[in-house]
Design an enzyme around this catalytic site. Structure first.
Site, PDB file in Angstrom:
ATOM      1  N   GLN A   1      44.143  23.925  38.904  1.00 22.17           N
ATOM      2  CA  GLN A   1      43.862  24.387  40.259  1.00 22.17           C
ATOM      3  C   GLN A   1      42.503  23.922  40.755  1.00 22.17           C
ATOM      4  OE1 GLN A   1      44.473  28.649  39.894  1.00 22.17           O
ATOM      5  NE2 GLN A   1      46.590  28.377  39.244  1.00 22.17           N
TER       6      GLN A   1
ATOM      7  N   HIS B   1      42.341  29.453  38.287  1.00 21.72           N
ATOM      8  CA  HIS B   1      41.518  30.464  38.952  1.00 21.72           C
ATOM      9  C   HIS B   1      40.053  30.071  39.140  1.00 21.72           C
ATOM     10  CE1 HIS B   1      44.748  33.366  37.159  1.00 21.72           C
ATOM     11  NE2 HIS B   1      45.243  32.489  38.026  1.00 21.72           N
TER      12      HIS B   1
ATOM     13  N   GLU C   1      46.663  40.923  46.724  1.00 20.82           N
ATOM     14  CA  GLU C   1      45.985  42.016  47.434  1.00 20.82           C
ATOM     15  C   GLU C   1      45.150  41.539  48.611  1.00 20.82           C
ATOM     16  OE1 GLU C   1      43.410  43.861  44.557  1.00 20.82           O
ATOM     17  OE2 GLU C   1      45.071  44.779  43.456  1.00 20.82           O
TER      18      GLU C   1
ATOM     19  N   TYR D   1      36.903  45.923  41.787  1.00 23.18           N
ATOM     20  CA  TYR D   1      38.262  45.880  42.342  1.00 23.18           C
ATOM     21  C   TYR D   1      39.354  45.965  41.271  1.00 23.18           C
ATOM     22  CZ  TYR D   1      35.993  45.662  46.724  1.00 23.18           C
ATOM     23  OH  TYR D   1      35.218  46.033  47.792  1.00 23.18           O
TER      24      TYR D   1
ATOM     25  N   TYR E   1      53.749  37.194  34.484  1.00 21.23           N
ATOM     26  CA  TYR E   1      54.818  36.356  35.039  1.00 21.23           C
ATOM     27  C   TYR E   1      56.125  36.570  34.287  1.00 21.23           C
ATOM     28  CZ  TYR E   1      51.444  33.869  37.917  1.00 21.23           C
ATOM     29  OH  TYR E   1      50.492  33.566  38.833  1.00 21.23           O
TER      30      TYR E   1
END
Lengths: 374, 133
Positions: free
Chosen positions: A89, A153, A247, A257, A268
């Site tokens: 990513q 991430h 979220e 959080y 997953y």
């Protein structure tokens, strides 16, 4: 006995499921959209971030490492862009323009970078100026560490508030048990800086031993949407959760959080991560998506260009279901969800331009302009 | 008696295949499983089922099993081309995941031998190295 346990279980599951599917968790389609999507910038493989300069020209990051300046209908690729770590990513991620660009000329970039000792990469944050289709005066403002070869991430989005601060999100780099809950480590955080990269004296963990003092909030998974609420001045994020745990959060200083201690999602594979969705001292999202949409990009509509009814609504891209989502709000409560431009492709970023129109980055296509119908 | 003998021989062959699987393949698949969970699972999903018309399936994929070199090339360099998988057309871009050649061999061995897929030849680093853009 066995049967009655199974039946009880089914009833509980069915009950939970039906409660979870309130209107805020059902996306509606509409037949008559108030706009026509027009492909404005063609042939951008992954338009990761979009930002406007005051003259109306557009900066677009392409994930593999190109920074495009779209001006007067022409695409120019800027040179001297920082080298990116293209893995998983990671790549060239967000771009932002300083609110006072006219006077100071600063643009900001976030990207995956190999800078540092260890093998792998982590998210970096740089500012630079543009001169003759090239970046100059580059200054590295922050670099997450330690590097890792994980492909997951990196985050990342950049946003300015009204008080002169700039915010940066970094995802937890595929180390959910190490990073998000530990304020001495990078990743799974939202950071706050002065516009020159200095750390504000009143950041929440200044003075906490061992803490990364740029941290503003923690316990995040992978925030890829960050936007200032134009009414309140608060910073809102959206973040990828695990399956069923995406979220929207309102970012508060020093707040936790919850990832991965509390979440509405599961692995997953469907196996549980935790049985907790709430805990004292941990923030609740204002919305979570069921099923996950894989959110990326975030914008508020602040005009009546698409009808007074949509003014004040939030837009979020869906990578997974390939649409743009409009979320109607009543204060901080999501009241309705509407699916737009379904099927154009994976929506990576959405911004409101200085002309008050909405621009959408779609993977494999480029940047669409949502032209209001008369 | 003939039936007994046939089934006996078949059972022996089956069991030896089961017990003497190539340990090199096993180890490669195990590493490939980790790569898959990091780089592939978000789109191609846990059981390689993909998403119809968006992310092609890997499980029992005719395209994958009949186009070994093209599949390795796609993982190595990324891919943007229309392909037909199990009768469904796909045209989403897959960005290059930026994997090393040994990691590509491992993840190929994992997907070629999982979810009902089988391949009689292990993917080697040399095979991946030889694939050009």
């Amino acid at each position: 006995m066995k049967n009655s346990i199974a039946a009880l279980y089914l009833i509980v599951v069915a009950f939970n499921f039906s409660c979870g599917q309130d209107t805020a968790n059902q996306v509606a389609t509409i037949s008559d959209t108030p706009f026509t999507p027009e492909l404005l910038v063609e042939d951008v493989a992954i338009p990761w971030g979009i930002a406007f300069l005051p003259d109306g020209s557009m900066l677009i990051t392409e994930k593999s490492g190109e920074l495009i300046l779209f001006k007067d209908g022409q695409k120019n690729t800027l040179s001297n862009v920082p080298e990116v770590y293209s893995r998983g990513q990671g790549g060239l991620l967000d771009v932002a323009v300083h609110p006072d660009y006219e006077n100071n000329g600063w643009i900001y970039l976030s990207y995956a970078s190999e800078e540092g000792e260890e093998k792998g990469g982590h998210t970096a944050f740089t500012r630079a100026k543009i001169s003759d289709n090239s970046l100059t005066n580059s200054q590295l403002l922050y670099k997450g560490s330690p590097n890792t070869t994980k492909g997951q991430h990196f985050g990342s989005r950049i946003e300015f508030d009204d008080k002169g601060y700039v915010y940066l999100s970094i995802g937890e780099r595929g180390a959910r048990d190490d990073n998000p809950q530990d304020i001495t480590r990078d990743g799974g955080k939202i950071y706050r800086f002065y516009d020159d990269g200095r750390i504000p004296e009143d950041n929440p963990f200044v003075g906490t031993e061992g803490a990364k003092t740029a941290i503003y909030s923690y316990g995040h998974r992978n925030p890829q949407g960050l936007i200032k609420n134009p009414k309140t001045g608060d910073i809102w994020d959206n973040e990828h959760g695990p399956k069923g745990g995406d979220e929207i959060n309102i970012i508060k200083p020093g707040a936790n959080y919850g990832w991965p201690v509390i979440t509405y999602g599961v692995n997953y594979s469907g196996t549980p991560i935790t049985d907790k969705t709430a805990m004292d001292g941990m923030e609740q999202p204002i919305h979570y998506w069921l099923p996950s949409i894989a959110p990326s990009g975030m914008a508020f509509i602040t005009t009546d260009n698409y009808g007074a009814d949509w003014n004040g609504s939030l837009l979020v891209g869906s990578l997974k279901f390939q649409y743009l989502e409009l979320l109607k709000l009543n204060g901080t409560k999501v009241t309705d969800r509407i699916e737009l431009i379904k099927g154009l492709g994976r929506v990576r970023d959405v911004v409101q331009g200085p002309d008050g129109l909405i621009y959408v980055g779609v993977e494999g296509k480029g940047v669409y302009k949502l032209v209001p119908k008369k | 008696m003939k039936i007994f003998l046939t089934s006996y021989i078949l059972a022996v062959i089956g069991l030896s295949l089961y017990f003497f699987q190539d340990p090199a393949l096993e180890a490669s698949m195990q590493r490939g499983n980790e790569i898959y969970a990091d780089f592939c699972v978000t789109c191609h999903l846990e059981a390689g089922e993909g998403v119809v018309s968006t992310f092609p399936p890997l499980a029992k994929s005719d395209y994958l099993l009949q186009n070994r070199a093209a599949s390795i090339r796609g993982v190595k360099f990324g891919q943007q081309a229309e392909i037909v998988v199990n009768g469904v057309t796909y045209n989403s871009a897959m960005p290059s995941p930026g994997l090393e050649d040994d990691e590509i061999a491992d993840v190929m061995n994992y997907i070629l031998n999982s979810w009902g897929n089988t391949s009689d030849k292990i993917v080697t680093v040399e095979e991946v190295e030889a694939i050009q853009k």
